[in-house]
Write a protein that holds these residues in place. Structure first.
Motif, short mmCIF file in Angstrom:
data_model
loop_
_atom_site.label_atom_id
_atom_site.label_comp_id
_atom_site.label_asym_id
_atom_site.label_seq_id
_atom_site.Cartn_x
_atom_site.Cartn_y
_atom_site.Cartn_z
N ALA A 1 0.83 -1.21 0.00
CA ALA A 1 0.00 0.00 0.00
C ALA A 1 0.86 1.25 0.00
N SER A 2 1.97 1.23 0.76
CA SER A 2 2.87 2.38 0.80
C SER A 2 3.52 2.63 -0.56
N VAL B 1 0.72 4.06 -2.85
CA VAL B 1 0.24 5.39 -2.49
C VAL B 1 1.26 6.46 -2.86
N VAL C 1 -3.86 9.28 4.28
CA VAL C 1 -3.60 7.84 4.20
C VAL C 1 -2.14 7.57 3.88
N LEU D 1 0.00 5.22 6.33
CA LEU D 1 0.52 3.95 5.81
C LEU D 1 2.05 3.91 5.87
N ALA E 1 -5.45 -0.23 1.78
CA ALA E 1 -5.56 0.79 2.84
C ALA E 1 -6.73 0.48 3.78
#
Length: 324
Positions: A133-134, A137, A150, A154, A251
Motif C-alpha cells: 500500500a505504501s 500510495v 492515508v 501507511l 488501505a
C-alpha cells in the motif's frame, strides 16, 4: 471489567456517529438502483472469490505452523478459521476470532504454539499489506486530502512493521526479556515475549516461508480488485483503474482494524466512501460493494457458527462420557 465496558461503550458511540455521518444526505433511490442493476453472476463470482481468499489465508496460516514444526491438516485449520470469522462478526471485538482459534485449536496443539502462529501470521500479513500500500500510495498521483492523510499513516505503519520484522530476525530477545523481568509490572510482558521467542525460533531459519507468506498476503487482494472493478462497471457504469482500486483495498484492510468502532462497522464504510470517492465513485456505489462483501462474510460466519455448535456438542458428549 469496567474499563472493557467503557471501551465498548465508546466504540458503540463512535459506530453510531460514523453511520449517522455516512447516511447523511444519502441517496437511497440511487443506492437501491445499483443493486437492481447488479446481475446474479456477480454475486456468485464475488462469493467465490471470498471463499477462495479465505482458503488462501488458511493455507498461509498452515505454512506458518508448518515452519514452526507443527503439521495440522488443512480441514482442521479451515474449521478454526471459520470459527474465527464467526466470533469476529458476532462478538464486539476485533480479536474475538483470534482468541477463539487459540482456545479451540490450542487445546490440541498447545496454546502458546497456536497463539504465536496467529501473531506471526497476522504480523506478516499486515507488513505485506502496508508495504505494498505504501508503494502504491507514493507511485500513484492521487492528491486528494483523504489520500494525503492515508499516505502518511501507511508510511508510518510500514516503517514500524519493517523495523519490527528486522528486529525479530536479527536481534536476540533473551536479553530484552531478562531486562523486562526486572522491571516492575512488566513480568507478564516478559513471559509473553519469552513464549513467542521459543515458539517462533524455528521461523528465523525459514526465510523462504516468510517470503511466501508475505506474497500470499498481497496476492489475496488481487481477485478482490477485479470484483470491485466489475461492480463499479456493471452497477454504476464506471471504469475505475485497477491500481487505485487495489491501493484503496489495501488501505481499508489496514485502517479498518483500528479499534474505534464495533467490529469496524461504520469505519469500514466511511473508508469506502472517502477513498473511493477520491476516484470518482459515488457514496452510494462505494457503500453498496462494502455491504455486499460484508454480507457474504456474514454468510461464511454461519458456517463458522455451525462449527462452534459441533465443537460444543462434542465437548458435552466428552464430559458426559467422562462422568460415567
Amino acid at each position: 471489567m469496567n474499563l472493557k465496558r467503557l471501551a465498548f461503550g465508546v466504540q458503540v458511540v463512535v459506530t453510531a456517529v460514523l453511520l449517522a455521518l455516512l447516511f447523511r444526505k444519502f441517496d437511497w433511490a440511487l443506492f437501491r438502483s445499483t443493486f437492481s442493476r447488479t446481475p446474479m453472476w456477480f454475486y456468485l463470482a464475488s462469493f467465490g472469490v471470498l471463499v477462495a481468499g479465505q482458503a488462501l489465508y488458511v493455507f498461509k496460516w498452515g505454512l506458518v505452523l508448518g515452519a514452526m514444526g507443527f503439521r495440522v491438516p488443512f480441514w482442521r485449520l479451515a474449521e478454526q478459521f471459520l470459527l474465527g470469522i464467526f466470533f469476529n462478526n458476532f462478538l464486539p471485538t476485533m480479536i474475538g476470532g483470534d482468541a477463539a482459534r487459540v482456545y479451540y485449536l490450542g487445546r490440541q496443539e498447545g496454546y502458546a504454539t497456536v497463539g504465536t502462529s496467529i501473531l506471526v501470521d497476522r504480523g506478516l500479513g499486515f507488513l505485506s499489506t502496508a508495504a505494498w500500500a505504501s508503494v502504491l500510495v507514493w507511485c500513484l498521483d492521487i492528491r486528494t486530502p483523504a489520500f494525503i492523510v492515508v499516505r502518511q499513516v501507511l508510511t508510518v505503519i510500514c516503517l514500524v512493521l519493517v523495523a519490527g520484522l528486522a528486529a525479530a530476525l536479527m536481534f536476540r530477545l533473551a536479553p530484552f526479556v531478562a531486562f523486562l523481568r526486572r522491571v516492575p509490572l512488566a513480568g507478564g510482558v516478559a513471559e509473553t515475549l519469552e513464549v513467542v521467542r521459543k515458539r517462533g525460533r524455528p521461523l528465523r531459519r525459514r526465510p523462504d516461508v516468510i517470503v511466501v507468506v508475505l506474497a500470499i498476503a498481497f496476492l489475496y487482494f488481487l481477485p478482490f480488485g477485479w470484483v470491485y472493478q466489475m461492480y463499479f462497471k456493471v452497477s454504476g457504469g464506471l471504469m475505475v483503474p485497477f491500481a487505485p482500486i487495489l491501493l484503496v483495498l489495501l488501505a481499508i484492510s489496514i485502517l479498518s482494524n483500528i479499534p474505534i468502532s464495533v467490529n469496524g462497522i461504520g469505519l469500514r464504510e466511511q473508508l469506502h466512501y472517502l477513498l473511493f470517492g477520491s476516484l470518482g465513485v459515488s457514496k452510494e456505489l462505494a457503500v453498496g460493494i462494502s455491504i455486499i462483501i460484508f454480507s457474504q462474510l456474514l454468510m461464511l460466519s454461519v458456517f463458522g457458527g455451525l462449527v462452534w455448535l459441533r465443537l460444543r456438542a462434542r465437548a458435552s458428549l466428552t464430559d458426559v462420557a467422562g462422568a460415567r
